[in-house]
Design a protein around this motif. Sequence first.
Motif, PDB file in Angstrom:
ATOM      1  N   SER A  69     -22.785 -43.537 147.218  1.00 37.70           N
ATOM      2  CA  SER A  69     -24.143 -43.425 146.677  1.00 37.70           C
ATOM      3  C   SER A  69     -24.364 -44.351 145.488  1.00 37.70           C
ATOM      4  CB  SER A  69     -24.438 -41.978 146.286  1.00 37.70           C
ATOM      5  OG  SER A  69     -23.473 -41.484 145.365  1.00 37.70           O
ATOM      6  N   SER A  70     -23.412 -44.413 144.575  1.00 39.47           N
ATOM      7  CA  SER A  70     -23.561 -45.277 143.399  1.00 39.47           C
ATOM      8  C   SER A  70     -23.539 -46.750 143.795  1.00 39.47           C
ATOM      9  CB  SER A  70     -22.448 -44.992 142.391  1.00 39.47           C
ATOM     10  OG  SER A  70     -22.533 -43.676 141.909  1.00 39.47           O
ATOM     11  N   ARG A  73     -26.847 -47.767 145.402  1.00 41.39           N
ATOM     12  CA  ARG A  73     -27.893 -47.955 144.400  1.00 41.39           C
ATOM     13  C   ARG A  73     -27.698 -49.273 143.650  1.00 41.39           C
ATOM     14  NH1 ARG A  73     -27.672 -43.239 142.714  1.00 41.39           N
ATOM     15  NH2 ARG A  73     -26.189 -43.518 141.023  1.00 41.39           N
ATOM     16  N   ARG A  77     -30.444 -52.416 143.989  1.00 34.55           N
ATOM     17  CA  ARG A  77     -31.163 -52.891 142.806  1.00 34.55           C
ATOM     18  C   ARG A  77     -30.776 -54.317 142.438  1.00 34.55           C
ATOM     19  NH1 ARG A  77     -32.100 -47.610 138.914  1.00 34.55           N
ATOM     20  NH2 ARG A  77     -33.377 -46.506 140.455  1.00 34.55           N
ATOM     21  N   ASN A 156     -31.706 -43.836 136.730  1.00 36.32           N
ATOM     22  CA  ASN A 156     -31.347 -42.994 137.865  1.00 36.32           C
ATOM     23  C   ASN A 156     -32.185 -41.722 137.831  1.00 36.32           C
ATOM     24  OD1 ASN A 156     -30.012 -42.003 140.104  1.00 36.32           O
ATOM     25  ND2 ASN A 156     -28.314 -41.165 138.923  1.00 36.32           N
ATOM     26  N   ASN A 161     -35.794 -43.652 142.123  1.00 34.13           N
ATOM     27  CA  ASN A 161     -34.886 -44.133 143.160  1.00 34.13           C
ATOM     28  C   ASN A 161     -35.614 -44.253 144.498  1.00 34.13           C
ATOM     29  OD1 ASN A 161     -32.659 -44.275 141.458  1.00 34.13           O
ATOM     30  ND2 ASN A 161     -32.028 -42.170 141.879  1.00 34.13           N
TER      31      ASN A 161
END
Length: 225
Positions: A69-70, A73, A77, A156, A161
């Motif tokens: 997940s991190s 992201r 981005r 976050n 998001n």
Amino acid sequence: MSDMERQETGQVPLREWLRSGKWLAGLAGGAIAAPIGIQLHELGHFAVNVACGFPDNVLRYASVSWTGSSEFRRLWRAGDVEAAAAIAEPWQVALSAAAGPIVSYLTAIGFVLWVRRYGPGPLSLVLGSGFVAPLQGVAAIPVIAIDLFGGGFRGNQDEANFAAITGIPASLAVLPGLICLVFGYWFLVTAFPRGQRSRAVGPPLVGVALGIALWGSVLGPQVLP
């Protein structure tokens, strides 16, 4: 004026009201409602993550995560859409980000309708839950300010998001949360006669603040680290 009449008009003396202990029930209800509302929000994320088959889902006391997940992201981005999409389908990640706020909005509406129709509930638990559910809308204020005047919000935050993946402006994505917060609180407070509002609303609100503090710093990390 009889005791019954004074109760109905909210004119019970403050000292008598304090001695009755009714404020303790509201305080307790708000404190209990805080972790329930927080976890309902997180369960919204968690349920979508499981449905989408994200690997190694973890439900924590104030967040949800899954393996990758991190990194998803970070890559998204950074503009590396293909690399991010190799980790997970973007629309599924966007749906996961939106799921928590959607649960909060829907539960807030449900609690407001309950309080308006049936009252605050035992221990004012329903009223306290109504105060907790839309609280994420508070985060809309800095998001809108940064998005409009600070070059774009990149933190976050759930709706932000979702906005980053879908291309919707973050200030627009958080607007439903702010509307839910403002109108939810207004409808909850005005559910009570003017003379009774401070006593009906005050203890659950204080309880919510205490419940959030206790859950976030003491109980939550022990129950769902």
